[in-house]
Design a protein around this motif. Structure first.
Motif, PDB file in Angstrom:
ATOM      1  N   MET A 120       1.050  -1.118  -0.031  1.00 33.49           N
ATOM      2  CA  MET A 120      -0.109  -0.086   0.060  1.00 33.49           C
ATOM      3  C   MET A 120       0.789   1.334  -0.039  1.00 33.49           C
ATOM      4  SD  MET A 120      -2.619   1.742  -0.159  1.00 33.49           S
ATOM      5  CE  MET A 120      -4.212   0.523   0.272  1.00 33.49           C
ATOM      6  N   GLY A 121       1.852   1.058   0.726  1.00 35.52           N
ATOM      7  CA  GLY A 121       3.025   2.348   0.754  1.00 35.52           C
ATOM      8  C   GLY A 121       3.659   2.714  -0.329  1.00 35.52           C
ATOM      9  N   LEU A 122       3.928   1.512  -0.921  1.00 34.33           N
ATOM     10  CA  LEU A 122       4.668   1.656  -2.470  1.00 34.33           C
ATOM     11  C   LEU A 122       3.696   2.226  -3.597  1.00 34.33           C
ATOM     12  CD1 LEU A 122       7.167  -1.317  -2.359  1.00 34.33           C
ATOM     13  CD2 LEU A 122       7.779   1.328  -1.767  1.00 34.33           C
ATOM     14  N   LEU A 123       2.257   1.540  -3.401  1.00 40.60           N
ATOM     15  CA  LEU A 123       1.502   2.002  -4.381  1.00 40.60           C
ATOM     16  C   LEU A 123       1.137   3.411  -4.401  1.00 40.60           C
ATOM     17  CD1 LEU A 123      -0.693   1.088  -6.612  1.00 40.60           C
ATOM     18  CD2 LEU A 123      -2.219   0.615  -4.752  1.00 40.60           C
ATOM     19  N   LEU A 124       0.962   4.065  -3.041  1.00 40.60           N
ATOM     20  CA  LEU A 124       0.698   5.401  -3.071  1.00 40.60           C
ATOM     21  C   LEU A 124       1.989   6.469  -3.429  1.00 40.60           C
ATOM     22  CD1 LEU A 124      -1.605   5.235   0.057  1.00 40.60           C
ATOM     23  CD2 LEU A 124      -2.117   5.282  -2.305  1.00 40.60           C
ATOM     24  N   ALA A 125       3.176   5.777  -3.211  1.00 35.25           N
ATOM     25  CA  ALA A 125       4.377   6.549  -3.531  1.00 35.25           C
ATOM     26  C   ALA A 125       4.629   6.923  -4.707  1.00 35.25           C
ATOM     27  CB  ALA A 125       5.560   5.940  -3.048  1.00 35.25           C
ATOM     28  N   ASN A 126       5.040   8.313  -4.822  1.00 31.94           N
ATOM     29  CA  ASN A 126       5.300   8.920  -6.124  1.00 31.94           C
ATOM     30  C   ASN A 126       4.078   8.960  -7.041  1.00 31.94           C
ATOM     31  OD1 ASN A 126       8.080   9.047  -5.854  1.00 31.94           O
ATOM     32  ND2 ASN A 126       8.502   7.165  -6.703  1.00 31.94           N
ATOM     33  N   GLN A 127       2.935   9.355  -6.292  1.00 33.51           N
ATOM     34  CA  GLN A 127       1.526   9.728  -6.867  1.00 33.51           C
ATOM     35  C   GLN A 127       1.035   8.563  -7.701  1.00 33.51           C
ATOM     36  OE1 GLN A 127       0.108  12.830  -6.402  1.00 33.51           O
ATOM     37  NE2 GLN A 127       1.840  12.576  -5.074  1.00 33.51           N
ATOM     38  N   GLY A 128       1.221   7.286  -7.170  1.00 36.90           N
ATOM     39  CA  GLY A 128       1.016   6.192  -7.899  1.00 36.90           C
ATOM     40  C   GLY A 128      -0.589   5.956  -8.149  1.00 36.90           C
ATOM     41  N   SER A 129      -1.002   5.013  -8.849  1.00 36.05           N
ATOM     42  CA  SER A 129      -2.443   4.878  -9.144  1.00 36.05           C
ATOM     43  C   SER A 129      -2.679   3.286  -9.377  1.00 36.05           C
ATOM     44  CB  SER A 129      -2.909   5.452 -10.332  1.00 36.05           C
ATOM     45  OG  SER A 129      -2.825   6.855 -10.013  1.00 36.05           O
TER      46      SER A 129
END
Length: 280
Positions: A120-129
């Motif tokens: 979840m953290g990596l998905l949200l990082a760098n404006q992820g979708s």
């Protein structure tokens, strides 16, 4: 296992051999229908997602082999003509149907239950979708993210997008299965070299000093708590308390009984928000 959570049932138990599916899809397009058609043939389940009348994705399952794509509806229609089964019409809100397209745009990657905070953290990082699809028993839920923030939760028997109020019960189940669908440029990684964590900062060996303001993240009444807990769960909260004194990232991971790469995105988040200071 159903691919999508159940929406509002409009029609159920309809025999596929008595339905003219091509004509039905045209009618659904005319009324800008949002939802999906679920075809059941014993243990096999196929699906056509419809987003405001347009085909948004499809799942074809045959003899236990599942294919997920945007363009399988011809094969699904042929399957319905040759196999005896039932079709159920589920209605969804247009918003949910639109976000469900994320599950058909890129391949899903399976991860173990314990990786949920990290992914979840990596998905949200760098404006992820993207989306995280959760399975537990016969239940399915999907968490959607857009441009670095959680959009909401889609779960069984509710056609609307729901807010996530931590801790979400699905993420707490020890036998939960998880599939991550992320846009290619923001795809989550399971290695420490994730683009979400700059390699110029060595949290593993550096001394980390907690700022007093970090405790607002552990306070359920704080506005910062919900966002932090949504991303990193109880591991993120426990980590805050293990930051007492001067410890390295490796020492904190050991204290939490977690692999270091599981907590590295959390440390980066805390550093980026000025909740911790790093001393080489």
């Amino acid at each position: 296992m159903p691919f999508l959570p159940r929406g509002t049932v409009l029609h159920t138990g309809l025999e596929t051999r008595y339905i003219h599916l091509e004509r039905t899809l045209k009618k659904l397009k005319l009324i800008a229908f949002s939802g999906y058609l679920r075809f059941q043939y014993g243990a096999d389940e196929s699906l056509i997602l419809i987003d405001r009348g347009d085909i948004g994705g499809s799942v074809l399952e045959d003899s236990g082999n599942r294919q997920v794509s945007k363009t399988l509806q011809p094969e699904i229609l042929a399957q319905a003509q040759h196999r005896s089964g039932e079709v159920t019409f589920y209605e969804l809100s247009p918003e949910v149907a639109h976000h469900c397209r994320k599950l058909f745009s890129v391949p899903g990657v399976h991860y173990p239950h314990g990786d949920y905070p990290l992914q979840m953290g990596l998905l949200l990082a760098n404006q992820g979708s993207g989306a995280i699809r959760l399975e537990h028993g016969s239940h399915v839920a999907v968490i959607f993210a857009e441009m670095g923030r959680v959009i909401g939760l889609f779960r069984d028997d509710d056609p609307e997008l729901l807010p996530i109020k931590p801790p979400d019960e699905m993420t707490q189940q020890p036998d939960m299965q998880m599939v991550v669908f992320a846009t290619p440029s923001q795809a989550p990684e399971t290695v420490p070299s994730s683009p979400a964590v700059p390699q110029t900062i060595d949290f593993r060996a550096s001394i980390l000093v907690r700022d007093p303001s970090a405790f607002e993240l552990a306070n359920p009444t704080s506005p910062s708590y919900q966002s932090y807990h949504q991303q990193f769960g109880n591991t993120g909260i426990d980590l805050l308390f293990h930051l007492r004194g001067q410890k390295t990232g490796e020492e904190i991971a050991t204290a939490l009984n977690q692999p270091y790469h599981h907590i590295e995105p959390i440390l980066h988040y805390l550093w980026e928000k000025n909740y911790i200071k790093v001393t080489p």
